[in-house]
Design an enzyme around this catalytic site. Structure first.
Site, short mmCIF file in Angstrom:
data_model
loop_
_atom_site.label_atom_id
_atom_site.label_comp_id
_atom_site.label_asym_id
_atom_site.label_seq_id
_atom_site.Cartn_x
_atom_site.Cartn_y
_atom_site.Cartn_z
N GLY B 145 0.83 -1.20 0.00
CA GLY B 145 0.00 0.00 0.00
C GLY B 145 0.86 1.25 0.00
O GLY B 145 2.05 1.23 0.32
N CYS B 146 0.26 2.38 -0.36
CA CYS B 146 1.01 3.62 -0.52
C CYS B 146 1.55 4.13 0.82
O CYS B 146 2.73 4.47 0.94
CB CYS B 146 0.15 4.67 -1.22
SG CYS B 146 -1.50 4.91 -0.52
N TYR B 147 0.68 4.22 1.83
CA TYR B 147 1.15 4.67 3.14
C TYR B 147 2.21 3.72 3.68
O TYR B 147 3.17 4.13 4.32
CB TYR B 147 0.00 4.72 4.15
CG TYR B 147 -0.92 5.90 4.02
CD1 TYR B 147 -0.44 7.20 4.21
CD2 TYR B 147 -2.26 5.74 3.75
CE1 TYR B 147 -1.30 8.29 4.12
CE2 TYR B 147 -3.13 6.82 3.67
CZ TYR B 147 -2.64 8.09 3.85
OH TYR B 147 -3.48 9.16 3.77
#
Lengths: 342, 342, 342, 342
Positions: B145-147
């Site tokens: 995921g990005c975070y």
């Protein structure tokens, strides 16, 4: 009531002028520049105020005191520490929006502002005007900084009541560009700000010492705080996102109750219900500070989110609040109580 | 190389299509929708890609495997846990940008995603593709995921080397709106986002468990982390601002040296020199992660600022990085190495 | 192919550097500053290009020609009119992104640029590189201005085919801030641009004469055009909204057909179907110009909306297009064909 | 003065509530939803007004008239054409911010609003409240649309005095997103609006007929006007950029004098000096319309730039202006006279 305003050309000064114009107790606003500034008009200094042909004259302490009942200084750091001395000597009512008289200790000022401080005797006559907590103002009010206001109102209940580990405070503060003032810089150009985030003045922001001064007055055990400032692509608004370890396990409901109890009589502080956190839009355009709190039992961390409009509650609005208190007007006189939305 | 892309209509999918089109090893991209989607064209799904008349067909596992050498899924959570099972059974190469195969334990997935997990046997065949740290990919790559990507790359050196107090991690993450996807909501309307900041999914963001899973693999003593997400008025970009108490007093220079040593051979991680912290503009448009670190001796706090483009390094770019690794292409093939600036 | 780039520190120069780095025919890019500039590096000049340690040397015509096969100038107006003279004398290949060689008549240059023009003999050797319409480039290419490109591509079919009243053209052009360059000014500060619109250079924009020069070459009966420029709060993108009375009643379908016929072989011009008008997002990040047309029978007015990315098709992208044409590379070599979206 | 407000949950309604709260003549504001709406509170409908616990009740015409002295409708098109009929029958004072009673001819309403019109007899009792030009209001005031206000105030002097060619008017209008209302749509998502421009409702905007109705009342020879609307990435503000051929050669100074003469007694219209054109920032937050004019002798074109805050002068502010006129309060009562800047 005759009101003097020195420094109308900055963002805080413009905002203050707009507020004072609609204040029911203000009969006239007289505008002043620096001591050697050329006479001009407000319209010439602030083009969007094209209709305002009121004069801006150069500052002379004696004349200003003779013609007015109170003086607001919306000047940069370093101006009032000399310009205001005659007014202090005369115990003349002053609201000073700059940082020159916020710090009691001259050496602390000199460390953080990189210039000599006002004389100690003058500093001693100033009172720090965090409006919700200082009810005994001297005639010389040092209006708090914007970051300091958001952060102190957010921290007050947990610090005063020793609800947190005093060494664990982290403040991740975000501010819009109006806080950086009108000075041209690469950092404040649209192409650098739009679609971007920029941290600045890491561990060096001049609002840190006034936050520490007030926190330690509330609870001497707070030794320091981690404090970062990030420029966000908005014009107005500050969000202080505050983290601290809880002194002992608690609940969000208990925390909300503590905050509500502290701020129950304050017309300009909104404590949000549990599970609600404020957005900038909740306050921008008003003089409010909105605060949301949350307890995370997994990390034993208290999260506090405190938002203000940096030019209102963080500058001109709080200045009017202090003016109202100093002259015993109603607390909300002349201050908008609703945000501008959308 | 024949490449299949399922889910081109989302922001990650669009970005992936744009990257794959210019990848030197890709001969053709075939597009697929859901199993029962009507045949259409890319131009019809994504109006700004008006020139792209390539067809989008409905998904059929057997056909997709027969016609392609690899499949990228840029689908929402909940799709691949059923759709990809035949490909897993066949050990067919897959890069999955969704969250369905990132978490090893089904119950953790179910807690955070609020739906049933993929079968345990299928989960066991997936590898978590944090590209800088996983060099032994299985054919089924769960793209992070990005975070998680921004946060894990920021934390890796201090966690792996035990340089921090493991209970003290605070992550104040900020994201642009493309991270929220195309779904219409009040929160993502321009009038709510412009000039505003909004916290969301407090302590409930589904990237928290994959961060914890990886951190605990690096150092089991990390029990949890405080993690907040704030929507900022930008389209692309994530900044993870990370705070932790130092395990013992250190210096910024030592920390920078540690980070440089960890990332010295990584083409997509920039470690900034001491006293420099990254802005979003430093990475948006590229596949880079830029990291700045700082030690504050007054609070004994390590500050780490890690930034990525959420659709590039945080999604489609890292997917191409994993594709390059899986098929032993050069690490930088098809990936832009400079940000789009201004 | 050895390529020289003079003026990498401006926005067009940065963009050009980024494009040339991924151009398949470019082996090496050498960077030059002004004749007396100190040696430095790209990373020092453009902080977001922190990874690029390539040197920037001072400009010397003889050395530059000896070491390179072509020179790109991304310099401000007033630089190439002297700096490029030795290259013109040597018939050395040059792509000049500045305005110095776009206007054939020295007096017109002097009126609009407020400085002396290049020598007439030098001007005569330059060709105006509006890529879709000039297929016989001389070695010295004057790359068109951004507003000129959007406006000329929008007007070409109706002017060339005499479909409009030649006295009736109105151009309401809007531009993002990158078009204004890096120079600090009140106008380009975030606080003045965000949430605002500002007209500027009313009837005085220096792209007006190059638009007129080209239009009159196509149709001498066009006497002048009304042209306004408005700054909008975006970083990249130009929209030219063009209005003109139809020479005789027509239909949107006829107009679309005329545009499609003119641009059918042009890889970088998208003619939209009837009833569709382009947004900036349709082109920003790509080298495309997207054009929508509409006929309003009630007012007998033709509306043309033409959009480009001002730094791509309006500057660096078109420069690469001209480079490709000059050296007979494929038209699309090194140029992104999809916009960055979102 | 007891005031009813129907439709507080839209942007115009919220703004109106904020203005009425600080209006010196308003004692109490009662809020109403639709006829069958559930009782609720303002805070529940408009989360940023978290402090406002005032009730919102369902609408009943008889009760509303019994309890109030005036009714403001800030409802969508199609509501008042039925809901307001009992109030019209009773000659009860109403300010209607919607479009239902602006057009005198039912067939025109039906063409542009795609629904049946109010009864002719009811339409005949409404007056079009363009505040600067209508000094004989009936009890039922149809408050003008936002684009109509900016465009009509910009065109009034040149149309009334026949200074332009009546067939040559082109209006390139730009609006912020608050004009599009709260309804969710792809067009109004942040990712589509930020860094973008979008034309919409080409030749179909429902404000066109009310502009034409008023222009033809001033000068029947105006047959039509070309009118486009472009969404810009700002929250509040409309700019109408207007072009028309001069009836005969003139000068900017003459035009400015004509505008100043028409608007000299109007507190809410600023006519800018020659060579000055307004920005949105000059008016947003205030009830002002600012107008700049220019004559281009080369094209014989008059340029008029007219800006307003669409929610103030374009909706709620003008509604209060009409309220003041209807009840003979001072023109500026309750209306901010300075923009919010920055």
């Amino acid at each position: 009531m005759q009101v003097a305003l020195v420094g109308v050309n900055g963002y805080s000064g413009m905002t203050l002028y707009r507020l004072l114009k609609q204040h029911p107790a203000v009969d006239q606003i007289k505008l002043y520049g620096h001591t050697d500034s050329k006479p001009t008009t407000l319209a010439a200094l602030v083009p969007v105020f094209q209709k305002e042909t009121v004069r801006v004259r150069s500052f002379d302490a004696a004349t200003v005191m003779a013609e007015n009942d109170v003086v607001f200084f919306a000047t940069s750091a370093g101006v009032t520490k000399t310009l205001a001395l005659p007014l202090i000597a005369a115990n003349f009512p002053v609201i000073d929006l700059s940082g020159d008289f916020r710090l009691r200790q001259p050496d602390v000022y000199e460390t953080w502002y990189h210039q000599t401080a006002a004389p100690v005797a003058a500093l001693a006559k100033a009172s720090y005007g965090l409006a919700e907590f200082n009810h005994h103002l001297t005639p010389y009010v040092a209006n708090p900084g914007c970051y300091a206001t958001a952060t102190l109102l957010g921290l007050a209940p947990v610090v005063q009541q020793h609800l947190i580990e005093p060494t664990s405070i982290v403040v991740d503060a975000k501010s819009g560009l109006s806080g950086a003032g009108k000075k041209l810089s690469t950092t404040s150009q649209f192409t650098m700000v739009n679609d971007n985030l920029q941290l600045y003045k890491l561990n060096q922001h001049q609002h840190i010492p006034e936050i520490m001064q007030q926190l330690q007055q509330w609870w001497p055990k707070v030794p320091a705080l981690e404090f970062t400032t990030t420029l966000i692509p908005v014009t107005c608004g500050i969000m202080s996102t505050i983290y601290a370890k809880a002194a002992q396990p608690t609940t969000t409901a208990e925390l909300v109750a503590a905050y509500q109890q502290v701020y129950q009589d304050q017309p300009f502080v909104q404590v949000l219900p549990a599970d609600d956190l404020p957005t900038l839009k909740q306050v921008v355009g008003s003089n409010d500070c909105a605060i949301g709190v949350n307890y995370n039992p997994i990390t034993n961390t208290i999260l506090i989110v405190s938002v203000i409009d940096n030019l209102m509650k963080g500058a001109a609005g709080q200045a009017v609040q202090n003016f109202n208190q100093l002259f015993q007007y109603p607390a909300t006189a002349g201050l908008p109580d609703l945000p501008v939305f959308p």
